[in-house]
Design a protein around this motif. Structure first.
Motif, short mmCIF file in Angstrom:
data_model
loop_
_atom_site.label_atom_id
_atom_site.label_comp_id
_atom_site.label_asym_id
_atom_site.label_seq_id
_atom_site.Cartn_x
_atom_site.Cartn_y
_atom_site.Cartn_z
N UNK A 68 -19.85 49.38 -29.39
CA UNK A 68 -18.63 48.65 -29.75
C UNK A 68 -18.48 47.37 -28.95
N UNK A 69 -17.97 46.36 -29.65
CA UNK A 69 -17.75 45.04 -29.05
C UNK A 69 -16.36 44.58 -29.43
N UNK A 70 -15.60 44.12 -28.45
CA UNK A 70 -14.25 43.60 -28.70
C UNK A 70 -14.28 42.08 -28.56
N UNK A 71 -13.65 41.39 -29.53
CA UNK A 71 -13.59 39.93 -29.51
C UNK A 71 -12.15 39.50 -29.75
N UNK A 72 -11.66 38.58 -28.90
CA UNK A 72 -10.31 38.03 -29.12
C UNK A 72 -10.41 36.70 -29.86
N UNK A 73 -9.52 36.52 -30.82
CA UNK A 73 -9.43 35.24 -31.56
C UNK A 73 -7.99 35.11 -32.05
N UNK A 74 -7.36 33.97 -31.71
CA UNK A 74 -5.93 33.85 -31.99
C UNK A 74 -5.18 34.93 -31.22
N UNK A 75 -4.24 35.62 -31.89
CA UNK A 75 -3.50 36.70 -31.23
C UNK A 75 -4.08 38.08 -31.57
N UNK A 76 -5.31 38.09 -32.12
CA UNK A 76 -5.93 39.32 -32.64
C UNK A 76 -7.14 39.73 -31.80
N UNK A 77 -7.36 41.03 -31.70
CA UNK A 77 -8.62 41.56 -31.14
C UNK A 77 -9.35 42.28 -32.26
N UNK A 78 -10.60 41.86 -32.52
CA UNK A 78 -11.42 42.53 -33.53
C UNK A 78 -12.43 43.45 -32.86
N UNK A 79 -12.60 44.63 -33.45
CA UNK A 79 -13.60 45.59 -32.97
C UNK A 79 -14.82 45.45 -33.87
N UNK A 80 -15.99 45.18 -33.27
CA UNK A 80 -17.21 44.94 -34.05
C UNK A 80 -18.28 45.95 -33.67
N UNK A 81 -19.17 46.22 -34.60
CA UNK A 81 -20.40 46.97 -34.32
C UNK A 81 -21.50 45.93 -34.09
N UNK A 82 -21.95 45.77 -32.83
CA UNK A 82 -22.90 44.68 -32.54
C UNK A 82 -24.22 44.79 -33.28
N UNK A 83 -24.56 46.01 -33.75
CA UNK A 83 -25.81 46.21 -34.48
C UNK A 83 -25.64 45.95 -35.99
#
Length: 387
Positions: A68-83
């Motif tokens: 799992x990878x967390x990325x902040x952009x604007x006022x949001x945090x997105x949870x991504x699957x790095x693979x």
């Protein structure tokens, strides 16, 4: 030799993160919501532009779930699957009151701290992203947050209000606040000397050593301000390293070298430095006794006995002579501090040549390294193995 990692972004890279998992992946975020995942060799594994195309300001791998990878952009945090960078697996909409500047995870990956432009720090429960604490005390942008290792309920925040705060998450008020502007004004050598830049100590980045007791803050005055936390989470000692000729933008303790007090810093002067702070008076109080230099001396902390002695001396000494004596003492102390800092200069100096946006220490293919993001759309990797 420096290596360049290119073609992962089309815009200026703002942040970099490294995973602690066996694959050792890296992620970078840039302007316009771009996110790229890299292998340890610098091969691009995946690229993605997040919805809304707001700047990707912070990227953090979870220590609990390597996938799992967390990325902040604007006022949001997105949870991504790095693979599998096809799109967010989950989104924490409105995780920040305003634009998010930094994310931090505790060691268990059970809590995330979110620092934003309003000065708020929100603590989110993981998984799920539910806000369990809102910490309001900064009076300006909160630029950086970090959990203390071995203390999952202790959180450090710092901001452009020049304040550093330690929080115990059981409460919504800080355990202590250090105002770096007040510290600068109280220092004996606060009067500007020739060639010395004097910028306010706006804090851009805070880091905690893996021992959990030493904090480092990169600030606009070019210094890295250091703090030692003692028993009961009290602030025991504070001082600084005169690190950069312009604002210091990044400071990160390096956990994989010979001891926990190696610190890598980067600044607007285009320099990247590696410091061994193991003998700095803040880190090792015994060093202070040897050098005779105090770390960020604070007048109000003089002992009663010393004050009494001084007042008796002053009664015997004419005021003009006393003032001259104090001036000489201040100058001697200032020179002693300069000499000590010259001796304790950086162990490694890298003239990167461009303003540093982010630094990420990482072990790449077994080699201790630092990954540098600057104003360009490429990453530069420098080996630290020359030590």
């Amino acid at each position: 030799m420096a290596r360049q990692w290119s073609e992962g972004h089309s815009t200026s890279i703002l942040c970099v993160g490294a995973s602690s998992g066996p694959e050792g992946l890296l992620a970078s975020g840039s302007e316009g919501g771009e996110v790229t995942v890299w292998s340890q060799e610098g091969t691009i594994i995946g690229r993605l532009t997040l919805p809304g195309e707001e700047d990707s300001t912070s990227v953090v791998f979870t220590p609990a779930v390597p996938g799992q990878l967390y990325v902040s952009h604007g006022d949001t945090v997105s949870v991504l699957d790095p693979r599998n960078l096809k799109g967010p697996v989950e989104e924490f909409l409105g995780a920040g009151e305003e634009e998010i500047n930094a994310l931090a995870l505790n060691e268990m990956g059970s809590a995330m701290a979110v620092a934003d432009d309003s000065g708020e720090v929100r603590v989110l429960e993981l998984p799920g992203g539910k806000v369990c604490r809102t910490l309001r005390r900064h009076t300006n942008i909160c630029s950086s947050v970090a959990f203390r290792p071995h203390r999952p309920n202790n959180l450090v925040s710092a901001g452009l209000d020049m304040q550093v705060m330690l929080w115990g998450l059981q409460k919504t008020r800080p355990l202590w606040i250090l105002n770096l502007q007040e510290v600068a004004e109280e220092e004996d050598d606060h009067q500007q000397r020739p060639g010395q830049l004097f910028n306010p100590p706006l804090v851009h980045c805070v880091s905690v050593a893996s021992c959990g007791n030493i904090l480092g803050c990169a600030a606009e005055d070019g210094r890295v301000h250091l703090m030692r936390i003692g028993s009961g989470s009290k602030l025991e000692q504070q001082g600084a390293v005169k690190a950069h000729s312009q604002g210091a933008s990044q400071a990160h303790f390096v956990s994989f070298l010979s001891h926990p007090h190696w610190l890598v810093t980067g600044g607007n002067d285009g320099q990247v430095f590696l410091w061994d702070l193991s003998k700095h008076p803040v880190v090792t109080p015994e060093a202070k006794a040897k050098t005779g230099v105090t770390a960020a001396p604070r007048r109000k902390n003089k002992s009663k006995a010393r004050r009494k002695d001084q007042s008796q001396d002053k009664a015997k000494t004419p005021p003009k002579v006393e003032a001259q004596k104090e001036e000489v003492e201040d100058e001697v102390a200032a020179r002693a501090e300069e000499v000590t800092e010259e001796k304790a200069g950086p162990k490694l100096s890298i003239n990167h040549g461009d303003k540093v946006n982010w630094l990420c220490p990482a072990v790449l293919k077994g080699e201790p390294s630092v990954v540098v993001a600057d104003q360009s759309s490429s990453l530069t990797v420098y080996p630290l193995s020359r030590l």
